[in-house]
Write an enzyme that holds these catalytic residues in place. Structure first.
Site, PDB file in Angstrom:
ATOM      1  N   ILE A  12      43.035  43.399  55.631  1.00 42.81           N
ATOM      2  CA  ILE A  12      42.192  44.583  55.398  1.00 42.81           C
ATOM      3  C   ILE A  12      40.701  44.268  55.579  1.00 42.81           C
ATOM      4  O   ILE A  12      39.924  45.165  55.900  1.00 42.81           O
ATOM      5  CB  ILE A  12      42.491  45.198  54.003  1.00 42.81           C
ATOM      6  CG1 ILE A  12      42.009  46.651  53.947  1.00 42.81           C
ATOM      7  CG2 ILE A  12      41.892  44.364  52.879  1.00 42.81           C
ATOM      8  CD1 ILE A  12      42.525  47.418  52.745  1.00 42.81           C
ATOM      9  N   ASN A  25      39.972  43.659  39.477  1.00 39.39           N
ATOM     10  CA  ASN A  25      40.284  43.697  38.043  1.00 39.39           C
ATOM     11  C   ASN A  25      39.066  44.265  37.341  1.00 39.39           C
ATOM     12  O   ASN A  25      38.001  44.407  37.947  1.00 39.39           O
ATOM     13  CB  ASN A  25      40.681  42.315  37.508  1.00 39.39           C
ATOM     14  CG  ASN A  25      39.566  41.309  37.708  1.00 39.39           C
ATOM     15  OD1 ASN A  25      38.468  41.461  37.172  1.00 39.39           O
ATOM     16  ND2 ASN A  25      39.825  40.282  38.510  1.00 39.39           N
ATOM     17  N   GLY A  33      44.242  37.126  45.489  1.00 42.55           N
ATOM     18  CA  GLY A  33      44.813  38.181  46.323  1.00 42.55           C
ATOM     19  C   GLY A  33      43.801  38.831  47.249  1.00 42.55           C
ATOM     20  O   GLY A  33      42.909  38.171  47.802  1.00 42.55           O
ATOM     21  N   ASP A  35      41.432  40.825  46.509  1.00 47.46           N
ATOM     22  CA  ASP A  35      40.095  40.759  45.892  1.00 47.46           C
ATOM     23  C   ASP A  35      39.360  39.493  46.354  1.00 47.46           C
ATOM     24  O   ASP A  35      38.205  39.551  46.814  1.00 47.46           O
ATOM     25  CB  ASP A  35      40.289  40.764  44.362  1.00 47.46           C
ATOM     26  CG  ASP A  35      39.010  41.007  43.584  1.00 47.46           C
ATOM     27  OD1 ASP A  35      37.981  41.319  44.198  1.00 47.46           O
ATOM     28  OD2 ASP A  35      39.056  40.884  42.343  1.00 47.46           O
ATOM     29  N   THR A 125      50.581  45.837  43.611  1.00 51.09           N
ATOM     30  CA  THR A 125      51.912  45.333  43.975  1.00 51.09           C
ATOM     31  C   THR A 125      51.975  43.816  44.147  1.00 51.09           C
ATOM     32  O   THR A 125      53.031  43.274  44.465  1.00 51.09           O
ATOM     33  CB  THR A 125      52.434  45.973  45.279  1.00 51.09           C
ATOM     34  OG1 THR A 125      51.576  45.558  46.356  1.00 51.09           O
ATOM     35  CG2 THR A 125      52.463  47.480  45.183  1.00 51.09           C
ATOM     36  N   GLY A 126      50.836  43.132  43.936  1.00 53.89           N
ATOM     37  CA  GLY A 126      50.825  41.676  44.035  1.00 53.89           C
ATOM     38  C   GLY A 126      50.856  41.074  42.635  1.00 53.89           C
ATOM     39  O   GLY A 126      51.857  41.184  41.910  1.00 53.89           O
TER      40      GLY A 126
HETATM   41  N1  AR6 Z   1      44.711  42.303  53.413  1.00 56.88           N
HETATM   42  C1  AR6 Z   1      45.623  43.229  53.024  1.00 56.88           C
HETATM   43  N2  AR6 Z   1      46.428  43.076  51.958  1.00 56.88           N
HETATM   44  C2  AR6 Z   1      46.319  41.920  51.266  1.00 56.88           C
HETATM   45  C3  AR6 Z   1      45.398  40.903  51.602  1.00 56.88           C
HETATM   46  C4  AR6 Z   1      44.564  41.128  52.731  1.00 56.88           C
HETATM   47  N3  AR6 Z   1      43.661  40.232  53.116  1.00 56.88           N
HETATM   48  N4  AR6 Z   1      45.531  39.881  50.703  1.00 56.88           N
HETATM   49  C5  AR6 Z   1      46.518  40.240  49.854  1.00 56.88           C
HETATM   50  N5  AR6 Z   1      47.002  41.461  50.189  1.00 56.88           N
HETATM   51  P1  AR6 Z   1      46.903  41.659  44.811  1.00 56.88           P
HETATM   52  P2  AR6 Z   1      47.012  43.470  42.477  1.00 56.88           P
HETATM   53  C6  AR6 Z   1      48.052  42.268  49.552  1.00 56.88           C
HETATM   54  O1  AR6 Z   1      47.581  40.599  44.042  1.00 56.88           O
HETATM   55  O2  AR6 Z   1      48.485  43.351  42.400  1.00 56.88           O
HETATM   56  C7  AR6 Z   1      43.386  39.795  41.863  1.00 56.88           C
HETATM   57  O3  AR6 Z   1      43.245  38.511  41.313  1.00 56.88           O
HETATM   58  C8  AR6 Z   1      49.096  41.550  48.735  1.00 56.88           C
HETATM   59  O4  AR6 Z   1      50.080  40.987  49.580  1.00 56.88           O
HETATM   60  O5  AR6 Z   1      45.739  41.305  45.646  1.00 56.88           O
HETATM   61  O6  AR6 Z   1      46.397  44.849  42.356  1.00 56.88           O
HETATM   62  C9  AR6 Z   1      42.426  40.788  41.236  1.00 56.88           C
HETATM   63  O7  AR6 Z   1      41.196  40.188  40.878  1.00 56.88           O
HETATM   64  C10 AR6 Z   1      49.653  42.705  47.905  1.00 56.88           C
HETATM   65  O8  AR6 Z   1      50.607  43.431  48.650  1.00 56.88           O
HETATM   66  O9  AR6 Z   1      46.386  42.877  43.855  1.00 56.88           O
HETATM   67  C11 AR6 Z   1      43.187  41.236  40.037  1.00 56.88           C
HETATM   68  O10 AR6 Z   1      43.035  40.347  38.957  1.00 56.88           O
HETATM   69  C12 AR6 Z   1      48.432  43.622  47.705  1.00 56.88           C
HETATM   70  O11 AR6 Z   1      47.435  43.114  48.604  1.00 56.88           O
HETATM   71  C13 AR6 Z   1      44.624  41.236  40.504  1.00 56.88           C
HETATM   72  O12 AR6 Z   1      44.674  40.278  41.561  1.00 56.88           O
HETATM   73  C14 AR6 Z   1      47.871  43.626  46.310  1.00 56.88           C
HETATM   74  O13 AR6 Z   1      48.012  42.340  45.711  1.00 56.88           O
HETATM   75  C15 AR6 Z   1      45.043  42.553  41.066  1.00 56.88           C
HETATM   76  O14 AR6 Z   1      46.413  42.515  41.374  1.00 56.88           O
END
Ligand code: AR6
Length: 175
Positions: A12, A25, A33, A35, A125-126
């Site tokens: 993204i 967060n 992730g 973020d 979803t992560g």
């Molecule tokens: N591009 C697109 N999607 C991505 C990318 C990317 N570069 N990197 C990861 N994803 P998550 P959450 C997807 O864990 O569940 C953080 O530490 C990933 O595969 O990033 O909302 C924050 O600071 C998944 O499908 O977000 C919070 O503490 C999706 O992004 C916490 O994680 C979301 O996964 C938020 O958790």
């Protein structure tokens, strides 16, 4: 599929749109992730802007379901819209409405910024553990409802891998 919705696989941070959404967060100070990827790709300007938001509007942190915009720093996008998804193990009866609010509030922030296009990751979803199928239906319905109100916006859902994209596409079939 709504004519203004796109589904993609990729990173993204590379999206050439007005606003990309960050699954942040409530501290707004970065994390893992998507973020982590957004802060790395955009550079320090994003963290500085987040610190200002914390010092001003949200000293206690950004509440779950809310959304705020910052610069996108070095990325091609103009803005990052930070939203805080619900942690699935903790949101109880409120999970669905909180996740829907992430999408709707982010879209409204994009509208206020004058954006005509926006890209979303799969919020919650992560690390936050929201079941992907259910999250897909909530995300799609929230976006579709917004577009059906007549707003002019192209909305991309960007998945990090083909498997997640497939789950999304299968989960929204018939909606
Ligand atoms: N591009 C697109 N999607 C991505 C990318 C990317 N570069 N990197 C990861 N994803 P998550 P959450 C997807 O864990 O569940 C953080 O530490 C990933 O595969 O990033 O909302 C924050 O600071 C998944 O499908 O977000 C919070 O503490 C999706 O992004 C916490 O994680 C979301 O996964 C938020 O958790």
């Amino acid at each position: 599929m709504h004519k203004n919705i796109r589904i993609k696989t990729g990173d993204i941070t590379k999206e050439q749109v007005c606003a990309i959404v960050n699954a942040a967060n409530s501290s707004l100070l970065g994390g893992g992730g998507v973020d982590g990827a957004i802060h790395r790709a955009g550079g320090d300007a994003i963290l500085e802007a987040c610190k200002e938001i914390r010092a001003g509007r949200y000293p206690e942190g950004l509440p779950t379901g809310e959304a705020v915009a910052t610069t996108a720093g070095a990325m091609d996008a103009s803005y990052v819209i930070h939203t805080v998804g619900p942690i699935f193990s903790r949101c109880g009866n409120a999970c669905e409405s909180l996740l829907a609010s992430c999408y709707t509030n982010s879209l409204n922030v994009a509208l206020e910024l004058g954006c005509k296009d926006i890209a979303f990751p799969a919020i919650s979803t992560g690390i936050y553990g929201y079941p992907k199928e259910e999250a897909a239906r909530i995300a799609y319905r929230s976006v579709k409802d917004f577009l059906d109100e007549g707003h002019e916006m192209t909305v991309s859902f960007v998945f990090h891998n083909a498997q997640d994209r497939k789950i999304f596409e299968e989960s929204i079939r018939g909606l």
